[in-house]
Design an enzyme around this catalytic site. Sequence first.
Site, mmCIF file in Angstrom:
data_model
loop_
_atom_site.group_PDB
_atom_site.id
_atom_site.type_symbol
_atom_site.label_atom_id
_atom_site.label_comp_id
_atom_site.label_asym_id
_atom_site.label_seq_id
_atom_site.Cartn_x
_atom_site.Cartn_y
_atom_site.Cartn_z
ATOM 1 N N TYR A 131 -0.706 29.391 111.011
ATOM 2 C CA TYR A 131 -1.656 28.959 109.982
ATOM 3 C C TYR A 131 -2.238 30.202 109.322
ATOM 4 O O TYR A 131 -2.701 31.119 109.996
ATOM 5 C CB TYR A 131 -2.791 28.117 110.572
ATOM 6 C CG TYR A 131 -3.710 27.605 109.484
ATOM 7 C CD1 TYR A 131 -3.410 26.425 108.814
ATOM 8 C CD2 TYR A 131 -4.822 28.330 109.082
ATOM 9 C CE1 TYR A 131 -4.213 25.972 107.783
ATOM 10 C CE2 TYR A 131 -5.631 27.887 108.049
ATOM 11 C CZ TYR A 131 -5.325 26.710 107.402
ATOM 12 O OH TYR A 131 -6.110 26.275 106.367
ATOM 13 N N SER A 239 -16.407 37.893 114.063
ATOM 14 C CA SER A 239 -15.880 39.243 114.258
ATOM 15 C C SER A 239 -16.922 40.146 114.914
ATOM 16 O O SER A 239 -18.123 39.966 114.740
ATOM 17 C CB SER A 239 -15.452 39.825 112.914
ATOM 18 O OG SER A 239 -14.756 41.020 113.110
ATOM 19 N N GLU A 329 -14.663 42.523 120.538
ATOM 20 C CA GLU A 329 -13.347 42.406 119.913
ATOM 21 C C GLU A 329 -12.796 43.800 119.602
ATOM 22 O O GLU A 329 -11.650 44.124 119.921
ATOM 23 C CB GLU A 329 -13.494 41.580 118.640
ATOM 24 C CG GLU A 329 -12.224 41.366 117.861
ATOM 25 C CD GLU A 329 -12.485 40.655 116.542
ATOM 26 O OE1 GLU A 329 -11.502 40.189 115.940
ATOM 27 O OE2 GLU A 329 -13.653 40.582 116.096
ATOM 28 N N HIS A 330 -13.608 44.626 118.955
ATOM 29 C CA HIS A 330 -13.225 46.001 118.619
ATOM 30 C C HIS A 330 -14.232 46.966 119.244
ATOM 31 O O HIS A 330 -15.438 46.742 119.142
ATOM 32 C CB HIS A 330 -13.242 46.236 117.104
ATOM 33 C CG HIS A 330 -12.510 45.199 116.316
ATOM 34 N ND1 HIS A 330 -13.150 44.140 115.696
ATOM 35 C CD2 HIS A 330 -11.186 45.058 116.035
ATOM 36 C CE1 HIS A 330 -12.262 43.398 115.070
ATOM 37 N NE2 HIS A 330 -11.059 43.922 115.264
ATOM 38 N N ASP A 363 -6.520 46.870 111.764
ATOM 39 C CA ASP A 363 -6.400 45.587 111.063
ATOM 40 C C ASP A 363 -5.117 45.500 110.257
ATOM 41 O O ASP A 363 -4.536 44.420 110.133
ATOM 42 C CB ASP A 363 -7.583 45.402 110.102
ATOM 43 C CG ASP A 363 -8.779 44.766 110.776
ATOM 44 O OD1 ASP A 363 -8.635 44.278 111.910
ATOM 45 O OD2 ASP A 363 -9.861 44.766 110.172
ATOM 46 N N HIS A 422 9.156 15.582 151.592
ATOM 47 C CA HIS A 422 9.577 16.967 151.376
ATOM 48 C C HIS A 422 10.392 17.443 152.584
ATOM 49 O O HIS A 422 11.466 18.043 152.435
ATOM 50 C CB HIS A 422 8.353 17.881 151.199
ATOM 51 C CG HIS A 422 7.759 17.853 149.827
ATOM 52 N ND1 HIS A 422 7.214 16.732 149.268
ATOM 53 C CD2 HIS A 422 7.615 18.843 148.893
ATOM 54 C CE1 HIS A 422 6.756 17.011 148.059
ATOM 55 N NE2 HIS A 422 6.989 18.290 147.799
#
Length: 431
Positions: A131, A239, A329-330, A363, A422
């Site tokens: 997407y 972000s 995230e960063h 990025d 089993h």
Amino acid sequence: MEDIIRIIQDGSLDGEKYFQSLKERQGKENAEIIKTVKFIIDNVKENGDKALIEYTSKFDKVELQSIEVTKEEIKAAYSKVENDFICALKTAKENIEEYHSKQVQNSYVITKENGIVMGRTVRGLDKVGIYVPGGTAAYPSSVIMNAVPAKVAGVNKIIMTTPPMKDGFVNPSILVAADLAGVDKIYKVGGAQAIAALAFGTETIDKVDKIVGPGNIFVAMAKKSVYGFVDIDMIAGPSEILVISDETGNPKFIAADLMSQAEHDTLASSILVTTSKELIGKVIEEIKLQVEGLSRKEIILEALRNFGAIILVDSISRAIEIGNVVAPEHLEIITPNPFEYLNDIKNAGSIFLGSYSPEPLGDYMAGPNHVLPTSGTARFSSPLSVDDFVKKSSYLYYSEKALRNVNDKVVKIAETEGLTAHANSIKVRFK
């Protein structure tokens, strides 16, 4: 612009309140949005392409006869973008391909005495859906960051959905990126309806095995809703960037990097953790100077006021502790020798070392993936990689002699667990 960003002394009550606000910034799920998304998904499941065309008319204000992007449209897109852009995308694609090729895992086999063979097969997923947000806000970097690892992984078919612009066409930069990255099919569909189409299939769009890519709250909720019918990459939050710097950090660079994330949206968090009181004042002055020339000034300022912070600490080791708690995230480390701290960073999506490795480089161009865990999930999640686009199966072969050698042991474990069928499956072979 006096209170452009909060300043926090490490260990203060203000710091505790700030970190709590980061956890709460996404708020609770909106019941109305969930209800709307469920209705859209059910409609697409029942009515297929007809529902997609109706939603495109309703939400995108575009009347479509066909939702598939033609080869002619893709070819025409190249003439609508600059050659320099195409060249830049090709370089980025090569870098991303090179980086991700190192992630490829091979199948393996183990052979042992008495005719024992076991191993693991690794193969790409059959179909993956990507997407891509569309319209006037085009993000071709999202296309290559999602499609290239899928291609490297050996995915059989890559399908992309993206909403059309007002003229009924897909943004040309998106089409060029998709073509360069090796996307097989592109459809003019956006929103929750696109996720539903990828998850369940329509007359035109194939059902996929996994859906990746960013989107708005409706897309995120749709991905969450279809998870289990298909796999998804992640539910991305706002972000984040956390910069660790001592007194040697360049305030111009740091201010620019903080704002590069703040421009995403008003929920973005930009944090500087520093040992230098002098640097704090200089960074704030640079923000005030640089923001005046930026197109998303109002978003940046609101994000910095809402969720930005500068935290004064007494050592870089303490700054790293804070970084590991936030799990951003960063994460940037701007010190004379940033590599000395690399192994101390336990929780971060992507780490940027030194003054000339700014976050936007990751990025767009360098090679590591920019699809990263957010909202503290870097504690247990990883960046998008080739591994996200493969599946692994184990296999084993035992000869009669090999099974006879462990017969009693297998039966003992099965019977201890009370699973007599089993145990019987083993016993019956040697009666």
